[in-house]
Design a protein around this motif. Structure first.
Motif, short mmCIF file in Angstrom:
data_model
loop_
_atom_site.label_atom_id
_atom_site.label_comp_id
_atom_site.label_asym_id
_atom_site.label_seq_id
_atom_site.Cartn_x
_atom_site.Cartn_y
_atom_site.Cartn_z
N GLY A 26 -0.21 0.14 51.96
CA GLY A 26 0.41 0.25 53.28
C GLY A 26 1.33 -0.90 53.62
O GLY A 26 2.02 -0.86 54.65
N PHE A 27 1.36 -1.92 52.78
CA PHE A 27 2.20 -3.08 53.06
C PHE A 27 3.59 -2.90 52.46
O PHE A 27 3.78 -2.23 51.45
CB PHE A 27 1.56 -4.36 52.51
CG PHE A 27 0.44 -4.87 53.36
CD1 PHE A 27 0.70 -5.63 54.49
CD2 PHE A 27 -0.89 -4.60 53.03
CE1 PHE A 27 -0.34 -6.11 55.28
CE2 PHE A 27 -1.93 -5.07 53.80
CZ PHE A 27 -1.65 -5.83 54.94
N MET A 28 4.58 -3.56 53.09
CA MET A 28 5.96 -3.53 52.62
C MET A 28 6.22 -4.75 51.75
O MET A 28 5.72 -5.84 52.02
CB MET A 28 6.94 -3.50 53.79
CG MET A 28 6.80 -2.28 54.69
SD MET A 28 7.81 -2.43 56.19
CE MET A 28 9.43 -2.67 55.49
N ARG A 29 7.04 -4.57 50.71
CA ARG A 29 7.35 -5.66 49.79
C ARG A 29 8.48 -6.52 50.33
O ARG A 29 9.55 -6.02 50.68
CB ARG A 29 7.74 -5.08 48.43
CG ARG A 29 8.02 -6.13 47.36
CD ARG A 29 8.32 -5.47 46.03
NE ARG A 29 9.60 -4.78 46.07
CZ ARG A 29 10.77 -5.37 45.82
NH1 ARG A 29 10.81 -6.67 45.54
NH2 ARG A 29 11.88 -4.68 45.85
N ASP A 83 1.79 -1.44 39.01
CA ASP A 83 0.55 -0.65 39.01
C ASP A 83 -0.02 -0.53 40.42
O ASP A 83 -1.22 -0.69 40.66
CB ASP A 83 -0.50 -1.29 38.09
CG ASP A 83 -0.05 -1.32 36.64
OD1 ASP A 83 0.72 -0.42 36.25
OD2 ASP A 83 -0.46 -2.24 35.91
N GLU A 84 0.88 -0.29 41.38
CA GLU A 84 0.52 -0.11 42.79
C GLU A 84 -0.16 -1.36 43.38
O GLU A 84 -0.90 -1.27 44.34
CB GLU A 84 -0.38 1.12 42.97
CG GLU A 84 0.30 2.43 42.58
CD GLU A 84 -0.57 3.63 42.91
OE1 GLU A 84 -1.75 3.42 43.30
OE2 GLU A 84 -0.07 4.78 42.80
N LYS A 85 0.14 -2.50 42.80
CA LYS A 85 -0.38 -3.77 43.31
C LYS A 85 0.80 -4.66 43.70
O LYS A 85 1.75 -4.80 42.93
CB LYS A 85 -1.23 -4.49 42.26
CG LYS A 85 -2.48 -3.71 41.84
CD LYS A 85 -3.21 -4.44 40.72
CE LYS A 85 -4.42 -3.65 40.25
NZ LYS A 85 -5.09 -4.34 39.11
N LEU A 86 0.72 -5.25 44.90
CA LEU A 86 1.76 -6.17 45.35
C LEU A 86 1.50 -7.53 44.71
O LEU A 86 0.46 -8.15 44.93
CB LEU A 86 1.75 -6.29 46.88
CG LEU A 86 2.95 -7.00 47.50
CD1 LEU A 86 4.25 -6.25 47.19
CD2 LEU A 86 2.78 -7.16 48.99
N THR A 87 2.44 -7.98 43.88
CA THR A 87 2.24 -9.17 43.05
C THR A 87 3.29 -10.23 43.37
O THR A 87 4.44 -9.91 43.69
CB THR A 87 2.33 -8.78 41.56
OG1 THR A 87 1.45 -7.67 41.31
CG2 THR A 87 1.93 -9.94 40.67
N ARG A 124 2.76 -13.18 56.19
CA ARG A 124 2.61 -11.79 56.62
C ARG A 124 3.19 -11.62 58.02
O ARG A 124 2.84 -12.36 58.94
CB ARG A 124 1.13 -11.38 56.62
CG ARG A 124 0.50 -11.34 55.24
CD ARG A 124 -0.99 -11.01 55.33
NE ARG A 124 -1.60 -10.79 54.02
CZ ARG A 124 -2.06 -11.74 53.24
NH1 ARG A 124 -2.00 -13.02 53.64
NH2 ARG A 124 -2.59 -11.46 52.06
N VAL A 125 4.09 -10.68 58.16
CA VAL A 125 4.65 -10.32 59.47
C VAL A 125 4.46 -8.82 59.63
O VAL A 125 5.16 -8.02 59.01
CB VAL A 125 6.14 -10.69 59.57
CG1 VAL A 125 6.68 -10.30 60.94
CG2 VAL A 125 6.35 -12.17 59.32
N ASP A 126 3.47 -8.46 60.44
CA ASP A 126 3.09 -7.05 60.58
C ASP A 126 2.75 -6.47 59.20
O ASP A 126 1.85 -6.94 58.54
CB ASP A 126 4.20 -6.25 61.28
CG ASP A 126 4.41 -6.72 62.72
OD1 ASP A 126 3.42 -7.17 63.33
OD2 ASP A 126 5.54 -6.65 63.21
N LYS A 127 3.52 -5.49 58.75
CA LYS A 127 3.25 -4.86 57.46
C LYS A 127 4.08 -5.46 56.32
O LYS A 127 3.97 -5.03 55.18
CB LYS A 127 3.53 -3.36 57.54
CG LYS A 127 2.54 -2.58 58.41
CD LYS A 127 1.15 -2.57 57.77
CE LYS A 127 0.17 -1.73 58.58
NZ LYS A 127 -1.17 -1.67 57.93
N LEU A 128 4.92 -6.44 56.64
CA LEU A 128 5.79 -7.05 55.64
C LEU A 128 5.11 -8.28 55.05
O LEU A 128 4.63 -9.15 55.76
CB LEU A 128 7.12 -7.45 56.26
CG LEU A 128 8.10 -8.18 55.34
CD1 LEU A 128 8.57 -7.25 54.23
CD2 LEU A 128 9.28 -8.72 56.13
#
Length: 271
Positions: free
Chosen positions: A38-41, A49-53, A62-66
């Protein structure tokens, strides 16, 4: 034979990473920041692999979902309104090239110069390739005179409403957003909007030189321990260093002690 010795002292332990404190999340390239889709890159990250790295070493923000990673060491990426200290590297017919610790040379158009000089400027716009367009829109900006330039990482300079500070120790400091810091004797008489435009070529007296040298070493100590640079942290570090000689501040054990005392004062102020 002379020996330089200091007796051990009782140090109050300071843990910046206590679970109850607002700790900073530090990562290195390859660290998985989150598996939540649900987070934005943001900058400094990539998805694998669907992991934020993390793609750089730095602090997770972190700013909201970013989610982005602010690098601990990086070249200056200027934004409109940033105050920068730079060095003129080339004079052309209608513009000057300025070295501002950016990936590309910055440009100062002669039509944007308020007064002769231009080592202190403000970012007016950013070109598509990332180069900065500077201007010296008032007497607050211009050529810098007697002083000392300290080159540090721009990621350590805390963004504030003003980056010009007259410190109570008798010296003034300009904390450029690009990591270039200018230290100079506080002018005796300052006109309104004079700011950093200080071109006196009079010899600087010994007491002022000692203060500036102490401030320089304090900046290097704070930068070595990755402490944010702003007027309060610099002043606290200066006060904590007064029990040592200027040349001793750069000794690793003295540097660690001074920075620890500075962090204690900052924590007490926040508390």
């Amino acid at each position: 034979m002379a020996a330089d010795m200091r007796l051990p002292i009782i140090r109050k332990p300071v843990s910046i990473l206590d679970p109850g404190s607002n700790r900073r999340d530090l990562v290195v390239p390859g660290d998985v920041i989150t598996t939540d889709t649900g987070f934005m890159r943001g900058h400094g990250t990539y998805v694998e692999d669907e992991k934020l790295t993390a793609s750089v070493a730095g602090e997770v923000q972190r700013v909201d979902k970013l989610i982005c990673v602010r690098p601990l060491k990086t070249r200056f990426n200027g934004e409109v309104g940033d105050v920068v200290v730079g060095r003129i590297t080339e004079v052309q017919q209608k513009r000057w090239k300025v070295e501002t610790n950016s990936r590309l040379d910055s440009v100062l158009l002669l039509s944007s110069v308020n007064l002769p000089g231009g080592e202190l400027a403000e970012v007016q716009s950013v070109f598509s390739d990332g180069a900065l367009s500077l201007h010296t829109r008032s007497l607050k900006y211009g050529k810098l005179g007697q002083g000392v330039l300290v080159q540090l990482s721009p990621s350590l300079v805390k963004r504030q409403k003003t980056h010009f500070h007259n410190l109570p120790c008798g010296a003034s400091i300009i904390l450029g957003n690009n990591g270039y810091v200018w230290l100079y004797p506080t002018p005796g008489q300052q006109e309104e909007e004079a700011g950093g435009f200080y071109t006196s070529l009079e010899p600087v007296n010994l007491s002022d030189r000692e203060v500036i040298s102490r401030l320089r070493n304090c900046l290097l100590a704070l930068a070595a321990h990755k402490v944010f640079l702003y007027d309060t942290s610099v002043l606290y570090c200066y006060e904590s260093s007064l029990q040592h000689q200027v040349k001793d501040i750069l000794k690793p054990e003295v540097m660690e002690e001074i920075v620890m005392l500075t962090q204690q004062k900052l924590l007490e102020q926040e508390g």
